[in-house]
Design an enzyme around this catalytic site. Structure first.
Site, PDB file in Angstrom:
ATOM      1  N   ASP A 282       7.445 107.692  27.374  1.00 24.21           N
ATOM      2  CA  ASP A 282       8.054 108.983  27.698  1.00 24.21           C
ATOM      3  C   ASP A 282       6.945 109.948  28.119  1.00 24.21           C
ATOM      4  OD1 ASP A 282       9.405 111.396  27.874  1.00 24.21           O
ATOM      5  OD2 ASP A 282      10.551 111.106  26.031  1.00 24.21           O
TER       6      ASP A 282
ATOM      7  N   SER B  71      15.995 115.601  23.500  1.00 25.26           N
ATOM      8  CA  SER B  71      15.066 116.484  24.210  1.00 25.26           C
ATOM      9  C   SER B  71      15.143 117.885  23.590  1.00 25.26           C
ATOM     10  CB  SER B  71      15.379 116.486  25.702  1.00 25.26           C
ATOM     11  OG  SER B  71      14.338 117.044  26.446  1.00 25.26           O
TER      12      SER B  71
ATOM     13  N   TYR C  68      23.239 121.205  23.128  1.00 25.09           N
ATOM     14  CA  TYR C  68      21.950 121.273  23.830  1.00 25.09           C
ATOM     15  C   TYR C  68      21.348 122.667  23.709  1.00 25.09           C
ATOM     16  CZ  TYR C  68      18.353 120.309  27.291  1.00 25.09           C
ATOM     17  OH  TYR C  68      17.150 120.139  27.916  1.00 25.09           O
TER      18      TYR C  68
ATOM     19  N   HIS D 178      12.074 109.027  29.056  1.00 23.94           N
ATOM     20  CA  HIS D 178      12.817 110.112  28.427  1.00 23.94           C
ATOM     21  C   HIS D 178      14.322 109.841  28.403  1.00 23.94           C
ATOM     22  CE1 HIS D 178      12.930 114.072  26.725  1.00 23.94           C
ATOM     23  NE2 HIS D 178      13.734 114.534  27.641  1.00 23.94           N
TER      24      HIS D 178
END
Length: 686
Positions: free
Chosen positions: A625, A541, A461, A660
């Protein structure tokens, strides 16, 4: 289908640099051209995915792996206990309440009954102090938008209350249970569209009254990007306001005394004390004894510490340090039975310690192994805390910790349809491009031979101070059963080693995150876990930005890429929905020339090379989203299909009636993950 799309002659000037944006028309999700684009992409992608011979087998196995009971850690509501439970394949977890730990639970709210397709999520709940009332919020199709209602816990019936125009809000009940404070945004149409996620306000709602009668408690029209989160102190005497700016981990903290007779006084009549207003660290309320407040803060402590401040003598020189900064990162704290139950991150996994209010260490909570504490619930009036623990090979388990006796027992642990004893997780440390030591978790069969022949899936991430710690994720289990390797790299930009680690991966340091991830893949190849042809990467994301950037920078390193709900256009991301909040993490290339210089260098949309051959990529998004708008993956797909030599290996999958990721029904998740696994095994081959 022909992989070519309309190009418009749009060129924008960024501080003297012309930047083309030929697919800007895809930013309008409702235009016929965009809808035709999505329809054509989905027809092509789903025809391919449904043709894969392993797809149905993975779907069937995922149903079996998903089909086990999952339960949240209980929390107290008055004298009752409440928790969420999913029996296995329910689309949404069901909220239960029970009078004692030994009594029979009953359903308090079943989100599965709120829609036929399971796309309405219970996104929040807050209980009055006596546990009589529950303010609960729902969101539809994965949207961040929330609607709040109020339910009688005893009868299970909702009252007339309906509150709209909320996002990311909580409800702070007053001591008497007659109402609560909440955050909301302007009614759409009353401000410019780009400001509908700005100008946050705090309101007081009296139980049983229409929203139109709610009283405005606080706003800052001069600071439209500030956010406010209300909280009531444990003794009910103070209203606290967390004041935030975007996603910056630092915050301000304001307070005012609550007049029990007039809780709905606006700020003009009952002003807030702008208590901690220097924006010099994160401040989180733990509890208070009268005017003495205990706070978890990163002020003068990147890894966190616990301090006590007396409101009658609040000058910084009078702050008392209760628990100093340690080697581990202080991740969460609860005040329970006049003790501080504290969760620490040590090399990206959790430990739990118990301190007295004068800072004496009295216990270390025994955990089942190396893993993560995903929930910590407890109140100071009680003697027990509940912890939810998990790891890669350890299903989510609820522990009950008795503070008075310093004893731990398992309150809930599920049986799973997976032979965890056949696998192992290890933690390694590798060296990034600039010499930084980075941790990585690797899970695989115990008898794995390090001969480079195994498919491997690497994820990460690296942003927003979010720590990626061990967790029992179901899709990787199906990969492991096929002899695969699953790896999680703890990249800079996260919070694994405190604020300094976070700042080493934001703004002009963002390239460090990509370098860390690339180095992780190289380490897996060099040490025989996989080969370049069999190494796949995935992220969502900010993690979607990560894998997109790394795919473009090192296309030779990967055999396949799964890019989920990604942030792609770094020059315009701040113009859509809540994107403006992220400028405190990424920067603003449109308004700051220095930011433009470093953001254009890695922005995936602007770094696709003409004629380059990239690994096969499955780009995934959802049509509703409203956090990372689908324009990002749409424009990325069109650009890759225009420029890349490997354009026929670019696939776009658009999920309908999904957002999302949060609140996604289990049925949709199973179908989606079956597609992903089938894609990976088709591309990585034998």
């Amino acid at each position: 289908m022909s992989i070519s799309w309309r190009k418009d002659p749009i060129v924008e000037d960024f501080f003297g640099t012309p930047v083309a944006d030929p697919y800007r028309w895809l930013e309008d999700p409702n235009s016929p051209d965009t809808q035709a684009f999505v329809k054509a992409q989905n027809e092509r992608t789903f025809e391919y995915l449904r043709s894969l011979p392993t797809r149905d087998k993975f779907r069937d196995r995922l149903k079996e792996l998903w089909n086990f009971p999952r339960m949240s850690a209980p929390r107290r509501a008055g004298e009752r206990y409440v928790f969420e439970r999913n029996d296995g394949l329910q689309n949404q977890a069901v909220l239960y309440v029970q009078d004692t730990l030994d009594s029979e639970p009953r359903v308090l709210l079943d989100p599965n009954a709120l829609s036929e397709d399971g796309t309405v999520e219970l996104s929040g709940r807050s209980f009055s102090k006596d546990g009589k009332w529950m303010a609960w919020s729902s969101s539809r199709s994965g949207s961040d938008r929330q609607e709040i209602r109020v339910r009688n816990v005893e009868t299970g019936e909702d009252g007339p209350d309906l509150i709209r125009w909320c996002k990311f809000t909580n409800c702070a009940w007053t001591e008497d249970g007659k109402g609560f404070y909440y955050k909301r945004f302007p009614v759409p149409g009353t401000v410019a569209p780009e400001d509908e996620n700005h100008f946050a306000q705090v309101y007081w709602h009296e139980l049983g009254t229409p929203q139109e009668q709610d009283v405005l408690i606080y706003e800052r029209p001069d600071e439209k990007e500030w956010g406010f989160d209300p909280l009531i102190s444990d003794d009910g005497r103070y209203l606290l306001l967390y004041v935030t700016h975007g996603t910056d981990s630092r915050n301000r903290l304001y307070y005012r005394a609550i007049d029990p007779a007039q809780p709905g006084l606006p700020a003009a009549e009952a002003p807030f004390t702008e208590w901690l207003d220097d924006f010099d660290g994160a401040y989180t309320y733990i509890g208070n004894h009268g005017s003495v407040f205990y706070l978890h803060t990163t002020c003068q402590a990147d890894r966190g510490r616990i301090i006590a401040i007396d409101l009658t003598n609040p000058d910084k020189s009078n702050w008392r340090e209760v628990v100093p900064e340690t080697e581990g990162v202080l991740d969460a704290v609860r005040m329970v039975h006049d003790h501080l139950v504290a969760v620490y991150l040590q090399d990206a996994h959790h430990e739990a310690k118990v301190w007295t209010l004068d800072g004496r260490l009295v216990d270390t909570v025994e955990l089942p192994g190396i893993g993560s504490i995903t929930e910590l619930n407890g109140r100071n009036r009680d003697r027990e805390a509940f912890l939810a623990f998990t790891s890669f090979l350890y299903p989510p388990t609820v522990l009950r910790y008795d503070v008075a006796s310093q004893s731990t027992d398992v309150w809930f642990r599920p049986d799973v349809n997976f032979k965890t004893d056949d696998y192992v997780t290890k933690q390694v440390f590798y060296t990034s491009k600039d010499g930084t030591r980075v941790p990585m978790f690797i899970t695989h069969r115990k008898d794995l031979k390090l001969d480079g022949s195994h498919p491997a899936l690497l994820t990460g991430y690296g942003g927003f101070n979010i720590s990626r710690t061990p967790a029992y994720a179901i899709p990787p289990l199906a990969l492991l059963e096929q002899g695969g390797v699953y790896a999680l790299a703890n990249l800079r930009g996260g919070g694994e080693y405190g604020e300094a680690w976070h700042r080493a991966g934001m703004f002009e340091n963002k390239q460090n995150v990509f370098d860390d991830f690339i180095a992780a893949g190289e380490w897996l190849v060099d040490n025989g876990y996989t080969s370049q042809r069999k190494l796949a990467i995935t992220g969502g994301s900010n993690g979607g930005l990560l894998v997109a950037a790394c795919m473009l920078q090192r296309p030779d390193l990967y055999g396949a890429v799964v890019c989920r709900v990604p942030v792609i256009d770094m020059l315009r991301y701040h113009l859509f929905t809540v994107g403006r909040y992220w400028t405190t993490e990424y920067g603003n290339a449109a308004e700051n020339p220095e930011h433009f210089k470093f953001m254009i260098r890695y922005s995936p949309l602007h770094n696709v090379q003409e004629g380059a051959s990239y690994p096969p990529v499955l780009i995934m998004t959802a049509d509703t989203d409203d956090r990372v708008v689908p324009a990002h993956p749409y424009k990325f797909t069109a650009t890759l299909q225009e420029k890349a030599a490997s354009r026929d290996q670019v696939w776009l999958r658009v999920e309908e009636n999904a957002g999302h990721g949060h609140g996604k029904p289990v049925s949709k998740s199973i179908e989606e993950e079956a597609d992903v696994l089938a894609f990976l095994f088709d591309q990585l081959g034998e």
